[in-house]
Design a protein around this motif. Structure first.
Motif, PDB file in Angstrom:
ATOM      1  N   ALA A  74       0.853  -1.194   0.000  1.00 39.80           N
ATOM      2  CA  ALA A  74       0.000   0.000   0.000  1.00 39.80           C
ATOM      3  C   ALA A  74       0.885   1.240   0.000  1.00 39.80           C
ATOM      4  CB  ALA A  74      -0.902   0.005   1.232  1.00 39.80           C
ATOM      5  N   TYR A  88       3.673   0.323   4.416  1.00 41.09           N
ATOM      6  CA  TYR A  88       2.362  -0.212   4.771  1.00 41.09           C
ATOM      7  C   TYR A  88       1.840  -1.221   3.754  1.00 41.09           C
ATOM      8  CZ  TYR A  88       2.343   3.034   8.557  1.00 41.09           C
ATOM      9  OH  TYR A  88       2.675   3.678   9.706  1.00 41.09           O
ATOM     10  N   ASP A  90      -1.944  -3.358   2.535  1.00 44.58           N
ATOM     11  CA  ASP A  90      -3.346  -3.712   2.637  1.00 44.58           C
ATOM     12  C   ASP A  90      -3.388  -5.215   2.877  1.00 44.58           C
ATOM     13  OD1 ASP A  90      -3.996  -1.087   1.927  1.00 44.58           O
ATOM     14  OD2 ASP A  90      -4.324  -1.590  -0.188  1.00 44.58           O
ATOM     15  N   ALA A  92      -5.908  -8.685   2.656  1.00 43.63           N
ATOM     16  CA  ALA A  92      -7.105  -9.160   1.984  1.00 43.63           C
ATOM     17  C   ALA A  92      -7.439 -10.568   2.427  1.00 43.63           C
ATOM     18  CB  ALA A  92      -6.887  -9.126   0.470  1.00 43.63           C
ATOM     19  N   LEU A  97     -11.045  -6.159   1.948  1.00 39.34           N
ATOM     20  CA  LEU A  97      -9.744  -5.497   1.871  1.00 39.34           C
ATOM     21  C   LEU A  97      -9.631  -4.523   3.039  1.00 39.34           C
ATOM     22  CD1 LEU A  97      -7.137  -5.100   0.174  1.00 39.34           C
ATOM     23  CD2 LEU A  97      -8.278  -3.102  -0.821  1.00 39.34           C
ATOM     24  N   GLU A  99      -7.465  -1.706   4.353  1.00 44.74           N
ATOM     25  CA  GLU A  99      -6.433  -0.801   3.865  1.00 44.74           C
ATOM     26  C   GLU A  99      -5.449  -0.412   4.960  1.00 44.74           C
ATOM     27  OE1 GLU A  99      -8.337   2.494   1.933  1.00 44.74           O
ATOM     28  OE2 GLU A  99      -9.170   1.206   0.356  1.00 44.74           O
ATOM     29  N   ARG A 100      -4.184  -0.423   4.581  1.00 40.36           N
ATOM     30  CA  ARG A 100      -3.071  -0.031   5.474  1.00 40.36           C
ATOM     31  C   ARG A 100      -3.202  -0.702   6.846  1.00 40.36           C
ATOM     32  NH1 ARG A 100       0.035   4.730   4.462  1.00 40.36           N
ATOM     33  NH2 ARG A 100      -0.240   5.240   6.653  1.00 40.36           N
ATOM     34  N   ARG A 125      -8.451  -3.918  12.712  1.00 37.81           N
ATOM     35  CA  ARG A 125      -8.881  -3.928  11.312  1.00 37.81           C
ATOM     36  C   ARG A 125      -9.133  -5.350  10.799  1.00 37.81           C
ATOM     37  NH1 ARG A 125      -4.783   0.840   9.314  1.00 37.81           N
ATOM     38  NH2 ARG A 125      -5.159   2.122  11.146  1.00 37.81           N
TER      39      ARG A 125
END
Length: 165
Positions: A74, A88, A90, A92, A97, A99-100, A125
């Motif tokens: 990312a 950074y 991402d 999945a 997904l 992000e970061r 996350r």
């Protein structure tokens, strides 16, 4: 700002206030799993953690242990005065997904060479992160990536009023 009063520790617990600054890196014999989108994207015992005063441990896992395609470069970077420049990723899994949601140190400062090829992940996350089967609680605050388990006692940097710790 004054240092807060450390929480009492129970047998088998570590106080984050006993962790050093600058941080210490250590290999640990732990099983770490991470799930995203209902899919397990990593399950490994090849674990390194970074311990720093007032922070719960940050776990670094070998990038090659992640499911192929689950770690994607990312944009952006940051800098740690101890570890150096971070980049950074991402993450999945299962059509989701994040992000970061991960980072690494491709060329860390001396003393942190064992982080090369390893990715740390923001637990908040992910669907689920575990250490030896225990569900991880994310470190408070948007910037920090520590993982809280029952074996660490705080208080932890990242919560309200902790900026100056």
């Amino acid at each position: 700002m004054m240092r807060p009063t450390p929480s009492p520790t129970r047998p088998g617990q570590e106080s984050v206030w006993d962790y050093p600054r600058p941080p210490r890196v250590e290999s640990v014999d732990r099983r770490v799993t991470i799930e995203l989108g209902g899919v397990r994207i990593v399950d490994t015992r090849d674990v390194v953690r970074v311990l720093e005063t007032s922070h719960p441990p940050v776990y670094y896992l070998p990038v090659e242990e992640f499911v192929p395609g689950s770690v994607q470069r990312a944009g952006g970077s940051s800098f740690c005065e101890f570890k150096g420049a971070a980049r950074y990723f991402d993450l999945a899994g299962g059509g989701v997904l994040a992000e970061r949601a991960g980072w690494d140190y491709p060329s860390p400062m001396p003393g942190f060479e064992s982080l090369v090829g390893r990715v740390a992940v923001y637990a908040d996350r992910m669907d689920r992160c575990t250490v030896d089967g225990e569900l991880v609680v994310p470190q408070p605050g948007r910037y920090y990536g520590g993982w809280i388990t029952s074996e660490v006692a705080g208080p932890f940097k990242g919560g309200p009023g902790s900026m100056g710790w």
